[in-house]
Design a protein around this motif. Structure first.
Motif, PDB file in Angstrom:
ATOM      1  N   ALA A  15       0.808  -1.223   0.000  1.00 62.25           N
ATOM      2  CA  ALA A  15       0.000   0.000   0.000  1.00 62.25           C
ATOM      3  C   ALA A  15       0.841   1.274   0.000  1.00 62.25           C
ATOM      4  O   ALA A  15       0.544   2.203  -0.767  1.00 62.25           O
ATOM      5  CB  ALA A  15      -0.960  -0.019   1.194  1.00 62.25           C
ATOM      6  N   LEU A  35      -8.096   1.340  -5.593  1.00 61.44           N
ATOM      7  CA  LEU A  35      -8.348   0.134  -4.808  1.00 61.44           C
ATOM      8  C   LEU A  35      -9.847  -0.152  -4.699  1.00 61.44           C
ATOM      9  O   LEU A  35     -10.269  -1.317  -4.768  1.00 61.44           O
ATOM     10  CB  LEU A  35      -7.729   0.278  -3.414  1.00 61.44           C
ATOM     11  CG  LEU A  35      -6.195   0.264  -3.386  1.00 61.44           C
ATOM     12  CD1 LEU A  35      -5.684   0.654  -2.012  1.00 61.44           C
ATOM     13  CD2 LEU A  35      -5.664  -1.109  -3.787  1.00 61.44           C
ATOM     14  N   MET A  62      -4.931  -3.389   1.166  1.00 60.33           N
ATOM     15  CA  MET A  62      -4.177  -2.155   0.936  1.00 60.33           C
ATOM     16  C   MET A  62      -4.963  -0.920   1.372  1.00 60.33           C
ATOM     17  O   MET A  62      -4.400   0.014   1.946  1.00 60.33           O
ATOM     18  CB  MET A  62      -3.785  -2.064  -0.540  1.00 60.33           C
ATOM     19  CG  MET A  62      -2.693  -3.055  -0.928  1.00 60.33           C
ATOM     20  SD  MET A  62      -2.088  -2.852  -2.618  1.00 60.33           S
ATOM     21  CE  MET A  62      -3.348  -3.768  -3.522  1.00 60.33           C
ATOM     22  N   SER A  79       0.635   4.229  -2.849  1.00 63.94           N
ATOM     23  CA  SER A  79       0.345   5.613  -2.496  1.00 63.94           C
ATOM     24  C   SER A  79       1.460   6.537  -2.939  1.00 63.94           C
ATOM     25  O   SER A  79       1.217   7.658  -3.405  1.00 63.94           O
ATOM     26  CB  SER A  79       0.136   5.734  -0.985  1.00 63.94           C
ATOM     27  OG  SER A  79      -0.134   7.064  -0.617  1.00 63.94           O
TER      28      SER A  79
END
Length: 413
Positions: free
Chosen positions: A83, A99, A131, A87
């Motif tokens: 994750a 997502l 995530m 990002s």
């Protein structure tokens, strides 16, 4: 290791102060968080209420049913560490939008009444949820630093509402449509709506996160407090996923029909909203977090054992006790991630560590219940597991409640 970091801009400072430009009301940001949170549990609880129909419709063995209940939790742990990279590449808002759209695709795939679609869709959904669950606490930490306890509680409460809604409504949809695949896939609509909302949010936002070099992740792995937070997150998740994955089936083993089992599960999950909202706020004020840990864990264990062994006429009160315990438990686990982190960067690191490693361990719990349930007594094994996990959760939770920071040398002055 690359991770997300705030740009020191006027916009970022305004976000940390809880204000936004005129074109983006705070209410819309809160609405985006609400819709995202609503989507983090239906993939699990909708499947749990349809387990008997799935097993009969696809002729699955108990081992494969155990795999089905374990797969989402395993995905939470396996994909959670990715994750921060996502990002850092897309920006926080764009990552969450992507997502949620991926979650919608995975849930929609389960409309096909074949095994590969069910398992493939569950895999995609589990990865997306894993995530998103890592990134949403970072959103709360950045945007609402002055309301950390209340906002964490609110987020946890909404998450519980999503799980309860899926547990209660999926059997109703199945009975109305006479199709468990369509009932499972119907939750893709909510995920798609969330993806659209976060896409709109991202379109009017500057890229608020960028790649930055942070202290080595190995430093966090050597921090004892970080491991206590991780153990507490994982063990409480193990309790949660036993309930989400197996409570309806265990209740049906006791003689309840599918609708009644779904109602009891919904009552339990819905009752989490009260303590999910209240307990994190109390923990950031005058009530001892250690006392709260003991109270919610005793309630969780007692409620689960009551549903397994107490007379069925008392099932609703025991469901309420179980839910009140678990709501506060998950709220504390999320809160400790933020409270024990000295910076937003460390929040993302600790969120990734606790949810990835913790959920990988938690994934063994629903699978173990599937194995133990095949014995002559389908309740003894799950009951012993819950008692043992509760004891471990008390030990790690009391350590995680210590008023200290992980990586304290990074604390901003």
């Amino acid at each position: 290791m690359p991770l997300v970091r705030d740009r020191e801009t006027k916009e970022a400072q305004a976000l940390r102060g809880g204000t936004r430009s005129e074109s983006l009301p705070v209410a819309f940001v809160v609405a985006c968080v609400v819709v995202a949170a609503l989507n983090l549990r239906p993939a699990l609880t909708s499947t749990a209420t349809m387990m008997t129909e799935i097993q009969a419709g696809l002729d699955l063995s108990r081992a494969w049913i155990g795999v089905l209940t374990t797969m989402p939790v395993l995905c939470f742990g396996a994909f959670g560490p990715l994750a921060p990279f996502l990002s850092a590449t897309l920006g926080l808002e764009r990552a969450i939008a992507a997502l949620l759209l991926g979650l919608a695709a995975g849930l929609a795939l389960r409309a096909l009444p074949v095994s590969f679609a069910l398992f493939g869709g569950t895999l995609i959904a589990g990865a997306a949820i894993g995530m998103a669950g890592v990134l949403l606490p970072v959103v709360i930490r950045r945007r609402f630093p002055a309301q950390l306890g209340p906002m964490t509680g609110f987020y946890t409460m909404v998450l519980s509402v999503g799980g309860a809604s899926a547990a209660g409504l999926t059997p109703v949809l199945e009975e109305a449509w006479h199709s468990w695949p369509l009932a499972l896939a119907s939750w893709s609509i909510l995920a798609f709506a969330g993806g659209v909302m976060w896409t709109a949010l991202a379109s009017v936002e500057p890229v608020s996160f960028s790649t930055a070099r942070l202290p080595r992740f190995s430093l966090l792995m050597r921090d004892r407090l970080a491991w206590s937070v991780t153990a507490f997150m994982g063990l409480q998740a193990g309790l949660a996923f036993i309930v989400l994955g197996w409570l309806p089936t265990l209740l049906r083993d006791r003689g309840l029909d599918v609708l009644d089992a779904g109602v009891v599960t919904s009552v339990s999950i819905l009752s989490q909203t009260a303590t999910a909202l209240l307990v994190p706020s109390l923990a950031t004020r005058r009530v001892s977090p250690r006392l709260l840990i003991l109270l919610v864990l005793v309630a969780t264990c007692a409620g689960f054992l009551g549903l397994l062994y107490a007379p069925l006429t008392t099932r609703i009160p025991w469901a309420l006790v179980l839910g009140l315990g678990q709501g506060g438990l998950f709220g504390l686990a999320l809160l400790f991630v933020s409270l024990r982190s000295p910076t937003a960067e460390v929040t993302a690191m600790l969120s990734g560590m606790s949810q990835s490693i913790g959920y990988l361990g938690a994934s063994l719990c629903p699978f173990a219940v599937g194995v133990l349930r095949s014995s002559d007594d389908p309740f003894r094994g799950p009951a012993v597991m819950v008692v043992v996990i509760t004891a471990g959760c008390i030990w790690s939770g009391l350590r995680a409640a210590a008023p200290a920071y992980v990586l304290p040398h990074l604390k901003q002055r």
